[in-house]
Design a protein around this motif. Structure first.
Motif, PDB file in Angstrom:
ATOM      1  N   ARG A 282      49.150  43.406  45.131  1.00  0.00           N
ATOM      2  CA  ARG A 282      50.159  42.966  44.150  1.00  0.00           C
ATOM      3  C   ARG A 282      50.405  41.479  44.376  1.00  0.00           C
ATOM      4  NH1 ARG A 282      51.933  45.902  40.356  1.00  0.00           N
ATOM      5  NH2 ARG A 282      51.461  48.111  40.597  1.00  0.00           N
ATOM      6  N   GLY A 283      50.206  40.678  43.387  1.00  0.00           N
ATOM      7  CA  GLY A 283      50.368  39.230  43.563  1.00  0.00           C
ATOM      8  C   GLY A 283      49.033  38.531  43.813  1.00  0.00           C
ATOM      9  N   SER A 284      47.960  39.283  44.060  1.00  0.00           N
ATOM     10  CA  SER A 284      46.638  38.657  44.196  1.00  0.00           C
ATOM     11  C   SER A 284      46.123  38.328  42.792  1.00  0.00           C
ATOM     12  CB  SER A 284      45.655  39.612  44.883  1.00  0.00           C
ATOM     13  OG  SER A 284      45.303  40.675  44.002  1.00  0.00           O
TER      14      SER A 284
ATOM     15  N   ALA B 159      44.366  40.239  49.845  1.00  0.00           N
ATOM     16  CA  ALA B 159      45.057  39.149  49.127  1.00  0.00           C
ATOM     17  C   ALA B 159      44.073  38.265  48.355  1.00  0.00           C
ATOM     18  CB  ALA B 159      45.857  38.300  50.108  1.00  0.00           C
TER      19      ALA B 159
ATOM     20  N   GLN C 240      45.019  41.536  40.922  1.00  0.00           N
ATOM     21  CA  GLN C 240      46.053  42.275  40.186  1.00  0.00           C
ATOM     22  C   GLN C 240      46.546  41.463  38.985  1.00  0.00           C
ATOM     23  OE1 GLN C 240      50.082  42.042  40.948  1.00  0.00           O
ATOM     24  NE2 GLN C 240      50.025  42.909  38.891  1.00  0.00           N
ATOM     25  N   LEU C 241      46.659  40.139  39.142  1.00  0.00           N
ATOM     26  CA  LEU C 241      47.219  39.296  38.070  1.00  0.00           C
ATOM     27  C   LEU C 241      46.165  38.856  37.043  1.00  0.00           C
ATOM     28  CD1 LEU C 241      49.481  36.999  40.302  1.00  0.00           C
ATOM     29  CD2 LEU C 241      50.223  38.924  38.864  1.00  0.00           C
TER      30      LEU C 241
ATOM     31  N   GLU D 125      48.068  36.420  34.418  1.00  0.00           N
ATOM     32  CA  GLU D 125      48.238  35.115  35.046  1.00  0.00           C
ATOM     33  C   GLU D 125      48.215  33.999  33.972  1.00  0.00           C
ATOM     34  OE1 GLU D 125      46.513  31.679  37.042  1.00  0.00           O
ATOM     35  OE2 GLU D 125      45.169  33.100  36.089  1.00  0.00           O
TER      36      GLU D 125
ATOM     37  N   GLU E  10      42.949  35.354  48.709  1.00  0.00           N
ATOM     38  CA  GLU E  10      43.453  34.006  48.436  1.00  0.00           C
ATOM     39  C   GLU E  10      42.308  33.013  48.456  1.00  0.00           C
ATOM     40  OE1 GLU E  10      46.390  33.622  51.403  1.00  0.00           O
ATOM     41  OE2 GLU E  10      47.981  34.226  50.012  1.00  0.00           O
TER      42      GLU E  10
ATOM     43  N   ASP F 119      48.985  44.796  33.382  1.00  0.00           N
ATOM     44  CA  ASP F 119      49.560  44.601  34.712  1.00  0.00           C
ATOM     45  C   ASP F 119      48.675  45.139  35.832  1.00  0.00           C
ATOM     46  OD1 ASP F 119      51.796  43.239  34.137  1.00  0.00           O
ATOM     47  OD2 ASP F 119      53.121  44.992  34.016  1.00  0.00           O
TER      48      ASP F 119
ATOM     49  N   ARG G  29      50.691  45.938  48.939  1.00  0.00           N
ATOM     50  CA  ARG G  29      51.547  44.744  48.901  1.00  0.00           C
ATOM     51  C   ARG G  29      50.693  43.474  48.764  1.00  0.00           C
ATOM     52  NH1 ARG G  29      54.206  45.202  53.799  1.00  0.00           N
ATOM     53  NH2 ARG G  29      54.953  47.247  53.165  1.00  0.00           N
ATOM     54  N   GLU G  30      49.555  43.455  49.457  1.00  0.00           N
ATOM     55  CA  GLU G  30      48.685  42.271  49.349  1.00  0.00           C
ATOM     56  C   GLU G  30      48.043  42.174  47.965  1.00  0.00           C
ATOM     57  OE1 GLU G  30      47.525  42.810  54.026  1.00  0.00           O
ATOM     58  OE2 GLU G  30      46.120  43.402  52.465  1.00  0.00           O
TER      59      GLU G  30
END
Ligand code: HEC
Ligand code: HEC
Ligand code: HEC
Ligand code: HEC
Ligand code: HEC
Length: 373
Positions: free
Chosen positions: A82-84, A222, A87-88, A92, A224, A127, A79-80
């Protein structure tokens, strides 16, 4: 990114001598501008390189199912991820815009590292970006960090990811400009690993700063950073003083950063600025500076080549003094507004005034009264 749309006008340096390969000469000392820092290169040894994450273009779409299997058991980490930005990495928008300007197959080796460099990636490999498999699966072995036996009942792992402070990240977070053949000496396009090796915090691993333990007890995936105001704000300390009527001295220092700040992509900079504000909030005078890697573009034969003029980014333990001056007859009697902003620039270069700004995070700002010393 490489500057192939450069001005064609002047193939010479200011001194009139062709400046082939000058970038590194200035990195290594001669001609380093005041307040700029030298970052000596390190290159990962062949031995450690074999057991570290890397681009695996030949594996292709078989990796999509392998990755889905990792995700199905490691659901919180998935879950972390995906959206990091890992992953993008291919899909992006900032990357896609840059790719349109410079559609080089080479970009895929890090932004879609499981895809064939010879053809645009399939939708699923685009993806996938930098997947679990990219960082963890080398040959048939699952690499892990830490030490000790694998958890009983789980699959076997090879503990290689924390062998060196930067090994798990080095294959993508440091690399040369792709016009290597045209240069006498290589110039790094991203140099986070070398910066880390030369920083006061070189003993700390990239993962110890970038993968915190979550409340559930696992290491966060993540990653971030540049999109997170709170994190970026904490990375810089700022001291501001008004000296005399028209001068402001800002002293900036990186805090808890194990490399230059900003690092990574060359389109990042700190803007440090002051403005003299009039009665109607109009700007009477302005001064500002960019802290970044300052490149110029020179023509080498029919090619345009980026060369490094100076690097005045921040480092831990090395306060940087920036003095700004407001030229205006009323500067002694009026308030001065100041700010420090972290900017991601799209085009054409981070030291250019006309650069298009993709994102700005204000790290500090305020007003200094006329009597403030
Ligand atoms: C059938 C379920 C399952 C699948 C599929 C699976 N894992 Fe695991 N994995 C586990 C379990 C259970 C553990 C031990 C508990 C833990 O650390 O989460 C583990 C542990 C790990 C560890 C940490 C080992 C340690 O002790 O430090 C890593 C890294 C790892 N897996 C990566 C992967 C990757 C990458 C994939 C896909 C290629 C994958 N796993 C596929 C179940 C699975
Ligand atoms: C296979 C290549 C690859 C590996 C290995 C890799 N990265 Fe990345 N990383 C990328 C790419 C590509 C991006 C940028 C994606 C984008 O923004 O388009 C990125 C982005 C990031 C970001 C976000 C930067 C930002 O601007 O916010 C951080 C933080 C990061 N990586 C840290 C790490 C660390 C720490 C490691 C090692 C544990 C690591 N990476 C390993 C390719 C990689
Ligand atoms: C950018 C590289 C990167 C990506 C992508 C990545 N990992 Fe990791 N992962 C690491 C590193 C590095 C460590 C070890 C950090 C350490 O121990 O210092 C790690 C640790 C782990 C662990 C052990 C966690 C713990 O709490 O000790 C598991 C399990 C794991 N990863 C699974 C996954 C799965 C599943 C995915 C995809 C959903 C994934 N990883 C994607 C780099 C990555
Ligand atoms: C001592 C802690 C520390 C270490 C070690 C460290 N970093 Fe960072 N890094 C930071 C901080 C702090 C930031 C700024 C914002 C944030 O918190 O993410 C940052 C930002 C970044 C960024 C975002 C680009 C930017 O400047 O905006 C990338 C990419 C990155 N680090 C990669 C790495 C890699 C790769 C390594 C290892 C070679 C590494 N970092 C080692 C603390 C660290
Ligand atoms: C050797 C690996 C590598 C190659 C090749 C590469 N990149 Fe990257 N790129 C990265 C890493 C790592 C980052 C993350 C660093 C950061 O966030 O500062 C990144 C970040 C970026 C970013 C910033 C994205 C953001 O969201 O802020 C853009 C845009 C970008 N790359 C475009 C490109 C383009 C276009 C190419 C080809 C001309 C390319 N890259 C080739 C590794 C690579």
């Amino acid at each position: 990114m490489i500057g192939n749309q450069a001005p064609r006008k002047n193939p010479r340096s200011r001194s009139g001598i062709l400046v082939l390969g000058l970038g590194l000469a200035s990195l290594h000392g001669c001609g380093t501008a005041p307040g700029a820092r030298e970052v000596p290169h390190v290159s990962p040894s062949e031995d450690t390189a074999r057991l570290t994450p890397r681009s695996n273009p030949a594996r292709g779409s078989s990796m999509v199912a392998r990755n889905a299997a990792c995700e199905s058991c490691h659901t919180e980490i998935a879950r972390e991820w995906r959206g990091s930005l890992h992953q993008l990495a291919y899909v992006e928008p900032a990357y896609q815009r840059a790719l349109k300007r410079e559609p080089l197959p080479w970009c895929r080796s890090c932004h879609a590292p499981e895809a064939d460099p010879e053809a645009p990636p399939s939708r699923e490999l685009a993806d996938l970006g930098v997947g679990c498999v990219t960082c963890h699966l080398v040959g048939d072995q699952i690499l892990a960090g830490g030490s000790g036996e694998a958890t009983p009942g789980a699959h076997p792992v090879l503990r290689a990811l924390s062998d060196t402070p930067a090994g798990a990240c080095a294959s993508c977070h440091e690399f040369e400009f792709p016009d290597r053949a045209l240069r006498k000496r290589p110039l790094l396009m991203q140099s986070t690993v070398s910066e880390h090796a030369s920083s006061a915090l070189s003993q700390q691993r990239c993962a110890s700063c970038h993968m915190e333990r979550t409340p559930e007890g696992h290491l966060s995936h993540a990653f971030e950073s540049s999109r997170d105001l709170t994190r970026v704000k904490q990375a810089v300390s700022i001291d501001v003083r008004r000296i005399g009527g028209n001068r402001v001295v800002l002293t900036l220092e990186a805090q808890g950063v194990g490399h230059a700040f900003p690092t990574g992509d060359l389109f990042r900079r700190l803007e440090v600025g002051v403005e003299l504000v009039g009665d109607d909030y109009q700007v009477l005078a302005r001064d500002h500076r960019y802290l970044t890697r300052h490149f110029r573009v020179a023509s080498v034969g029919s090619f345009a080549q980026r060369q490094l003029e100076k690097d005045d980014r921040l480092f831990e333990g090395e306060p940087r003094r920036v003095e700004l001056t407001l030229e205006h007859p009323d500067s002694g009697t009026r308030p001065i507004a100041w700010w420090v902003a972290y900017q991601r620039v799209a085009f054409p270069r981070a030291n250019r005034e006309d650069a298009e700004i993709e994102q700005e995070l204000v790290l500090g700002s305020g007003t200094l009264g006329a009597s403030q010393r």
